[in-house]
Every structure is written in structure tokens, then in C-alpha cells.
Motif scaffolding. Structure first.
Motif, PDB file in Angstrom:
ATOM      1  N   ALA A  88       0.764  -1.178  -0.332  1.00 22.42           N
ATOM      2  CA  ALA A  88      -0.106  -0.299  -0.572  1.00 22.42           C
ATOM      3  C   ALA A  88       0.669   1.328  -0.124  1.00 22.42           C
ATOM      4  N   ASP A  89       2.208   1.448   0.559  1.00 19.08           N
ATOM      5  CA  ASP A  89       3.077   2.149   0.393  1.00 19.08           C
ATOM      6  C   ASP A  89       4.289   2.822  -0.653  1.00 19.08           C
ATOM      7  N   TRP A  90       3.775   1.638  -1.570  1.00 20.29           N
ATOM      8  CA  TRP A  90       4.370   1.878  -2.829  1.00 20.29           C
ATOM      9  C   TRP A  90       5.870   0.487  -2.593  1.00 20.29           C
ATOM     10  N   VAL A  91       5.988   0.372  -1.645  1.00 18.79           N
ATOM     11  CA  VAL A  91       7.285  -0.344  -1.912  1.00 18.79           C
ATOM     12  C   VAL A  91       7.381  -2.019  -1.702  1.00 18.79           C
ATOM     13  N   LEU A  92       8.046  -2.364  -3.114  1.00 13.05           N
ATOM     14  CA  LEU A  92       8.262  -3.612  -3.922  1.00 13.05           C
ATOM     15  C   LEU A  92       9.319  -4.598  -2.696  1.00 13.05           C
ATOM     16  N   ASP A  93       8.008  -5.506  -3.542  1.00 14.46           N
ATOM     17  CA  ASP A  93       8.413  -7.366  -2.653  1.00 14.46           C
ATOM     18  C   ASP A  93       9.351  -7.203  -3.054  1.00 14.46           C
ATOM     19  N   SER A  94      10.325  -7.445  -2.235  1.00 18.24           N
ATOM     20  CA  SER A  94      11.171  -8.417  -2.268  1.00 18.24           C
ATOM     21  C   SER A  94      11.993  -9.361  -2.490  1.00 18.24           C
ATOM     22  N   GLY A  95      10.928  -9.474  -0.927  1.00 15.87           N
ATOM     23  CA  GLY A  95      11.585 -10.765  -0.109  1.00 15.87           C
ATOM     24  C   GLY A  95      12.609 -10.272   1.001  1.00 15.87           C
ATOM     25  N   HIS A  96      13.100  -9.063   0.604  1.00 17.52           N
ATOM     26  CA  HIS A  96      14.313  -8.643   1.666  1.00 17.52           C
ATOM     27  C   HIS A  96      13.660  -7.613   2.660  1.00 17.52           C
ATOM     28  N   ASP A  97      14.209  -7.941   3.560  1.00 19.20           N
ATOM     29  CA  ASP A  97      14.295  -7.111   5.148  1.00 19.20           C
ATOM     30  C   ASP A  97      14.851  -5.673   4.573  1.00 19.20           C
ATOM     31  N   TYR A  98      13.716  -4.702   4.280  1.00 18.60           N
ATOM     32  CA  TYR A  98      14.187  -3.019   4.192  1.00 18.60           C
ATOM     33  C   TYR A  98      15.435  -2.864   5.069  1.00 18.60           C
ATOM     34  N   THR A  99      15.549  -3.016   6.328  1.00 18.73           N
ATOM     35  CA  THR A  99      15.804  -2.714   7.526  1.00 18.73           C
ATOM     36  C   THR A  99      17.313  -2.987   7.643  1.00 18.73           C
ATOM     37  N   ALA A 100      18.206  -4.323   7.085  1.00 21.74           N
ATOM     38  CA  ALA A 100      18.667  -4.940   7.080  1.00 21.74           C
ATOM     39  C   ALA A 100      20.170  -3.414   7.189  1.00 21.74           C
ATOM     40  N   ARG A 101      20.935  -4.442   7.667  1.00 20.98           N
ATOM     41  CA  ARG A 101      21.755  -3.358   8.093  1.00 20.98           C
ATOM     42  C   ARG A 101      23.519  -4.167   6.679  1.00 20.98           C
ATOM     43  N   ASN A 102      23.998  -3.511   6.042  1.00 17.03           N
ATOM     44  CA  ASN A 102      25.286  -4.061   5.547  1.00 17.03           C
ATOM     45  C   ASN A 102      25.006  -5.475   4.822  1.00 17.03           C
ATOM     46  N   THR A 103      23.973  -4.802   3.804  1.00 18.36           N
ATOM     47  CA  THR A 103      22.977  -6.010   2.987  1.00 18.36           C
ATOM     48  C   THR A 103      23.128  -5.563   2.068  1.00 18.36           C
ATOM     49  N   LEU A 104      23.079  -6.124   0.405  1.00 14.68           N
ATOM     50  CA  LEU A 104      22.753  -5.411  -0.674  1.00 14.68           C
ATOM     51  C   LEU A 104      21.681  -6.549  -0.530  1.00 14.68           C
ATOM     52  N   MET A 105      20.793  -5.072  -1.431  1.00 12.92           N
ATOM     53  CA  MET A 105      19.381  -5.771  -1.625  1.00 12.92           C
ATOM     54  C   MET A 105      18.450  -5.143  -2.481  1.00 12.92           C
ATOM     55  N   PRO A 106      17.933  -5.832  -3.456  1.00 14.61           N
ATOM     56  CA  PRO A 106      17.792  -4.888  -4.220  1.00 14.61           C
ATOM     57  C   PRO A 106      16.862  -3.024  -3.504  1.00 14.61           C
ATOM     58  N   HIS A 107      16.489  -2.282  -4.368  1.00 11.25           N
ATOM     59  CA  HIS A 107      15.859  -1.164  -3.946  1.00 11.25           C
ATOM     60  C   HIS A 107      14.473  -0.979  -3.792  1.00 11.25           C
ATOM     61  N   PRO A 108      13.902  -0.548  -2.292  1.00 14.09           N
ATOM     62  CA  PRO A 108      13.005  -1.002  -1.890  1.00 14.09           C
ATOM     63  C   PRO A 108      11.875  -0.498  -3.092  1.00 14.09           C
ATOM     64  N   PHE A 109      12.120   0.917  -3.838  1.00 10.12           N
ATOM     65  CA  PHE A 109      11.117   1.743  -4.317  1.00 10.12           C
ATOM     66  C   PHE A 109      11.410   1.244  -6.001  1.00 10.12           C
ATOM     67  N   TYR A 110      13.127   1.412  -6.052  1.00  9.69           N
ATOM     68  CA  TYR A 110      12.985   1.802  -7.615  1.00  9.69           C
ATOM     69  C   TYR A 110      14.474   0.219  -7.975  1.00  9.69           C
ATOM     70  N   ALA A 111      14.042  -1.167  -7.406  1.00  7.85           N
ATOM     71  CA  ALA A 111      14.241  -2.025  -7.865  1.00  7.85           C
ATOM     72  C   ALA A 111      14.098  -2.487  -9.221  1.00  7.85           C
ATOM     73  N   ALA A 112      12.829  -2.102  -9.429  1.00  8.79           N
ATOM     74  CA  ALA A 112      12.182  -2.552 -11.315  1.00  8.79           C
ATOM     75  C   ALA A 112      12.954  -1.504 -12.697  1.00  8.79           C
ATOM     76  N   GLN A 113      13.971  -0.476 -11.880  1.00  8.11           N
ATOM     77  CA  GLN A 113      14.578   0.010 -12.532  1.00  8.11           C
ATOM     78  C   GLN A 113      16.449   0.076 -12.647  1.00  8.11           C
ATOM     79  N   TYR A 114      16.299  -2.038 -12.096  1.00 10.98           N
ATOM     80  CA  TYR A 114      17.624  -2.010 -11.365  1.00 10.98           C
ATOM     81  C   TYR A 114      18.452  -1.618 -10.603  1.00 10.98           C
ATOM     82  N   TRP A 115      18.183  -0.571 -10.023  1.00  6.13           N
ATOM     83  CA  TRP A 115      18.759  -0.033  -8.177  1.00  6.13           C
ATOM     84  C   TRP A 115      19.121  -1.173  -7.245  1.00  6.13           C
TER      85      TRP A 115
END
Length: 151
Positions: A88-115
Motif C-alpha cells: 500500500a505504500d508502494w514498497v516493492l515486495d522483493s522478499g528482503h528486509d529493507y531495514t537490514a544493515r550491511n546487506t546488498l538488496m534490491p532498492h525498496p522503490f526503484y528495483a524495477a529500474q535495476y537499482w
């Protein structure tokens, strides 16, 4: 790794111009410093607070996030297909915890643009090739646009 260390590393690339807003840094490839506003797409950003969203909890002490725009090939080699489902907040569901520290992950909003993103990275070494790719990709896009303008 500190924000200052990462900032110095990115600024060291030729043709980089940095825009600042709300203590955040936006790195553009703009060797002539003449990109019109509509072409000012950063290849990397450092976000230092919850100015734009709260999903990474950047309001916590010491939290900040590096964001990088990669090629499709590199993004998909790291994470597979881009996520397409949003909450509902437009956060992408990548299966990643976006609060995790020191972890490379898809961008919560721009992963669809390969960020990609990493919150509070500890070491520079694993990020260097990704920063290099984001920079080179931006330089190629700039060169391609310049060559189209002169044709």
C-alpha cells in the motif's frame, strides 16, 4: 565505512557532479556540468534520513543508505527478475528486509529500474565494483545521448 569515505570514493571519478538536498547526496555523471534538469538522473545516491520514505528506518542513529543504478544484467545476476508487486505504500515486495544493515538488496522503490541498496555498509571493498559499474553505465548513457544530439 563512513559516508565521508564513500563520498570521497565516488567524487574521485572523472565527470562526477554532486547535488545535495536535506543532507543527502546525488551523484550525476555530468562532465561538462551542463545537463538540463530533465536529464539529471543520478547513478548513485547516499540518503541519510527518512526524508522520502521510512521503509529502511534511516531515522535510527548511524543509519544511511547507498543506492546504485546498475545494468539489468548485473541486477538480475544478483537478484533474479525484478520485483513487481507493491504494498500500500508502494514498497516493492522483493522478499528482503529493507531495514537490514550491511546487506546488498534490491532498492525498496526503484528495483524495477535495476537499482540496489545497502543500509549502513561496513566495508567499501564489496561495493567498489558496483559503484564502478553504476558510474560506467551512467557515462555510457551520457555518451550515447551526446552522440544522438550531434547526428
Amino acid at each position: 565505512m563512513t559516508i565521508d569515505e564513500l563520498d570521497r570514493m565516488i567524487r574521485a571519478y572523472d565527470g562526477v557532479r554532486v547535488l545535495e538536498a536535506q543532507d543527502d547526496l546525488f551523484y550525476l555523471y555530468d562532465p561538462a556540468a551542463d545537463l538540463p534538469p530533465e536529464r539529471q538522473q543520478p547513478f548513485a545516491t547516499i540518503v541519510t534520513g527518512d526524508h522520502y520514505e521510512k521503509v529502511s528506518r534511516l531515522d535510527e542513529p548511524g543509519a544511511w543508505r547507498l543506492n546504485l543504478g546498475l545494468t539489468k544484467a548485473t541486477y538480475t545476476s544478483l537478484f533474479g527478475p525484478v520485483p513487481t508487486e507493491r504494498d500500500a505504500d508502494w514498497v516493492l515486495d522483493s522478499g528482503h528486509d529493507y531495514t537490514a544493515r550491511n546487506t546488498l538488496m534490491p532498492h525498496p522503490f526503484y528495483a524495477a529500474q535495476y537499482w540496489v541498496a545497502v543500509v549502513s555498509p561496513v566495508e567499501a571493498a564489496p561495493l567498489v565494483p558496483l559503484v564502478q559499474e553504476a558510474y560506467e553505465f551512467a557515462a555510457r548513457k551520457y555518451a550515447n545521448h551526446q552522440s544522438r544530439q550531434t547526428q
